[in-house]
Design a protein around this motif. Structure first.
Motif, PDB file in Angstrom:
ATOM      1  N   PRO A  65       7.820   0.366 -12.213  1.00  0.00           N
ATOM      2  CA  PRO A  65       7.966  -0.980 -11.655  1.00  0.00           C
ATOM      3  C   PRO A  65       6.593  -1.478 -11.200  1.00  0.00           C
ATOM      4  CG  PRO A  65       8.742   0.668 -10.077  1.00  0.00           C
ATOM      5  CD  PRO A  65       8.378   1.408 -11.327  1.00  0.00           C
ATOM      6  N   PRO A  66       6.416  -2.752 -10.955  1.00  0.00           N
ATOM      7  CA  PRO A  66       5.107  -3.244 -10.513  1.00  0.00           C
ATOM      8  C   PRO A  66       4.663  -2.505  -9.249  1.00  0.00           C
ATOM      9  CG  PRO A  66       6.589  -5.077 -10.991  1.00  0.00           C
ATOM     10  CD  PRO A  66       7.418  -3.832 -11.025  1.00  0.00           C
ATOM     11  N   PRO A  67       3.370  -2.190  -9.124  1.00  0.00           N
ATOM     12  CA  PRO A  67       2.916  -1.405  -7.960  1.00  0.00           C
ATOM     13  C   PRO A  67       3.031  -2.198  -6.661  1.00  0.00           C
ATOM     14  CG  PRO A  67       1.050  -2.118  -9.301  1.00  0.00           C
ATOM     15  CD  PRO A  67       2.281  -2.515 -10.048  1.00  0.00           C
ATOM     16  N   PRO A  68       3.333  -1.521  -5.549  1.00  0.00           N
ATOM     17  CA  PRO A  68       3.379  -2.204  -4.252  1.00  0.00           C
ATOM     18  C   PRO A  68       1.973  -2.538  -3.757  1.00  0.00           C
ATOM     19  CG  PRO A  68       3.824   0.146  -3.979  1.00  0.00           C
ATOM     20  CD  PRO A  68       3.686  -0.108  -5.451  1.00  0.00           C
ATOM     21  N   SER A  69       1.883  -3.074  -2.567  1.00  0.00           N
ATOM     22  CA  SER A  69       0.614  -3.489  -1.966  1.00  0.00           C
ATOM     23  C   SER A  69      -0.398  -2.342  -1.961  1.00  0.00           C
ATOM     24  CB  SER A  69       0.884  -3.958  -0.534  1.00  0.00           C
ATOM     25  OG  SER A  69      -0.325  -4.232   0.109  1.00  0.00           O
ATOM     26  N   LYS A  70      -1.633  -2.680  -2.298  1.00  0.00           N
ATOM     27  CA  LYS A  70      -2.761  -1.728  -2.280  1.00  0.00           C
ATOM     28  C   LYS A  70      -2.570  -0.545  -3.224  1.00  0.00           C
ATOM     29  CE  LYS A  70      -4.918  -2.779   2.138  1.00  0.00           C
ATOM     30  NZ  LYS A  70      -6.098  -3.339   1.400  1.00  0.00           N
ATOM     31  N   SER A  71      -1.697  -0.715  -4.203  1.00  0.00           N
ATOM     32  CA  SER A  71      -1.462   0.374  -5.152  1.00  0.00           C
ATOM     33  C   SER A  71      -1.730  -0.072  -6.581  1.00  0.00           C
ATOM     34  CB  SER A  71      -0.027   0.883  -5.020  1.00  0.00           C
ATOM     35  OG  SER A  71       0.156   1.450  -3.749  1.00  0.00           O
TER      36      SER A  71
END
Lengths: 382, 382
Positions: free
Chosen positions: A55-61
């Motif tokens: 899935p799309p990466p979360p914040s700062k990832s």
């Protein structure tokens, strides 16, 4: 068996993922990882698993795809639960799109990866950047992972080897040898050892290298000398008084002030006879599986100093700027990579076939004389 | 047998000395030394010899009489030819007045002496000064010697112990512990160990002390605690998981940053479990006669630093002012001396009787449980 649809463009199979049995959504089962759910002999406990795209990466990832992931001796120790740093189990490799029935560990500590997607608030990385891992045991034996931006390090194009930082830092963090000085090392044919030889040679530092004796010792000596090794001997040579005396008279003279050790045990003890007073012995491995055994008199009367080096700790203690500076320096040195063999994990093979392939290579590595490093390359799974 | 004359005033026997058989002059055969002419088991190779009084010292030299000369474990190793620093043979103990038929070594490395005569160009010493030796293996098991002024160190009145410098410098040359910090040591009942306990206690530094188990362990613990030891355990305690856990929870917590070692071998390895990351292990002895055996992982992952300390080297590297400053500091600390036993070598005894006395005490020391240090005191020989 769930129904699947082959995608014309990518030639990948679209299949409802495991959790999709409930959600009915469908994702690409494009990824594969080498995993284990309990510690033990790697040639027994490892399996392969196919998992959906990330899935799309979360914040700062970041999402990354791995290009090459080495199988290092330490990786096997981790799986055997005999290593200092422990992996963390994961419950999913593709959050929300797949879940393990029980927590699993992903093998592998090192890897060269390419950024495929950046999450919100990531400013330092962009799609296409090449990165290596600075966090321990993050599980690199996988085709794709989501990683926190603090756990990776951007490396310059042209650099694809992760051992030179250890070699470079050991030559610069303790006794800093100058042009004409002599550095002694064992395990000289290891990936780090080969980098030590080359980095030293670039600076005019002479190297006194030790390796295990073997039937084709001359070809290994020639190879290491082609990298810039000044002298190559075997541990057996250290048992021969005349050879040792000859080394003392013609090579070490007053002794060497820096010794790099990845072997420990008897060969390391024998080598200390060639050290100068107040020399520093830096350990970064113990391939003999023996402890470091040294006469106490070496410390008292000859002021021996024993230290250790761990690249992961160096990363922890240095800023992102310092890390990138090191990678730039290494890229400029244009080191020759050690001989390696790529283990291609075919996309058309089943998980069981892939697992079998990895397990049998590891069984050979465990016999101890594989000779060259094995790098895993995951083809997109189908 | 040469004729001899007893002196009424001194009660010493005046005898023509060996060389006097030719010169016909006569001198006082007032001195005695414990000597050997070949390396071997000290309880077999040692003998005693009576020799004439010393001629006036040459330029920049002193004549001294020894007040007390310890028998240290290392002295026995020297005689066995198993020690790092070798003694120099001497052809005479009283230049021009006596000559050995073959070169001899004089036993002993440490000693407290009093200056009895100063040679020309000596400005720093006067008759009556108390001195200790800073030169290795100068032969202190003797009643009187001629020494170069560079090889001795004046010590303040009240200080008569030569081990505190080692203890003091180990606490100040590596990791310098502050008030409230914890220092760990083995061989805590050794002369150096007892000085460590006291110097640390004076500065509010806590000590975690290890000793060998023994029938009267409680009385030893009480004694060390009376010197200021914070905690005393035995090496056997390190084999008990619960005790180790208890030490970790209540005493070391995050671990200790400085460990002093005079034992090596298994007990030392066990103790390293109590070290903090980046701790320094300083070795100054190896009473177990085992090497230092440490897992390489301690160096790599826990950044252990191993060093050694040798007081003789410290003397070499420091000026006479710095040496005397150290002695002054130690005198001001008013340390309690370790328990010792004085072996009085009677002037009325024959050389063979004296030699037999020394050899039999050394045989007991060699059994390893003598308990207290033996100091030789030479009465004027007759």
């Amino acid at each position: 068996m769930l129904p699947s649809i082959r995608c014309r463009r990518t030639n990948l199979i679209r299949r409802p993922c495991l959790s999709a049995r409930l959600s009915t959504s469908s994702v690409l089962l494009a990824n594969r990882a080498i995993v284990y759910s309990s510690f033990g002999n790697p040639s027994e406990v490892l399996s392969a698993i196919t998992y959906p795209d990330l899935p799309p990466p979360p914040s700062k990832s970041l999402n990354v795809k791995y290009i090459l992931s080495p199988i290092n001796p330490a990786d096997l120790n981790v799986i055997e639960n005999k290593y200092h740093s422990k992996p963390s189990p994961v419950s999913s490799l593709s959050e929300g799109r797949h879940k393990f029935p029980e927590p699993h560990y992903v093998g592998g500590n090192e890897g060269l990866a390419e950024v495929t997607e950046v999450g919100p608030d990531v400013t330092h990385y962009k799609v296409g950047d090449r990165v290596v891992l600075t966090k321990q045991q993050s599980g690199t034996w996988a085709s794709a992972r989501t990683l926190h931006e603090d756990d990776v390090l951007k490396i310059p194009v042209g650099l694809s080897e992760v051992n030179p930082p250890t070699a470079y830092n050991m030559l610069h963090s303790f006794v800093e040898p100058k042009e004409g000085d002599l550095v002694m090392q064992n395990g000289a044919n290891s990936a780090v050892g080969q980098a030590v030889i080359q980095i030293a040679a670039r600076k005019g530092i002479r190297t006194l290298n030790f390796v295990r004796n073997r039937p084709d010792i001359d070809s290994l000596k020639n190879y290491l000398q082609s990298l810039g090794a000044t002298h190559v001997f075997t541990y057996d040579d250290l048992k021969d008084k005349e050879t040792v005396q000859n080394i003392k008279t013609t090579i070490t003279k007053k002794g060497t002030s820096l010794m790099l050790n990845c072997v420990s045990g008897e060969p390391t003890k024998d080598m200390t006879r060639l050290l100068a007073d107040s020399a520093t012995l830096v350990s970064y491995g113990a391939m003999s599986k023996q402890p470091l055994i040294l006469p106490t008199s070496l410390f008292i009367f000859r002021d021996l100093r024993c230290r250790g080096f761990w690249q992961s700790k160096w990363y922890e203690e240095h800023s992102i700027q310092q890390r990138e500076e090191l990678m730039k320096t290494l890229a400029e040195l244009k080191l020759r990579e050690p001989e390696y063999e790529i283990l291609n994990l075919k996309g058309t093979a089943s998980d069981e076939e892939v697992a079998q392939q990895v397990r049998s290579v590891i069984a050979k590595i465990q016999e101890g004389r594989y000779g060259r490093k094995v790098l895993l390359r995951f083809e997109p799974a189908q």
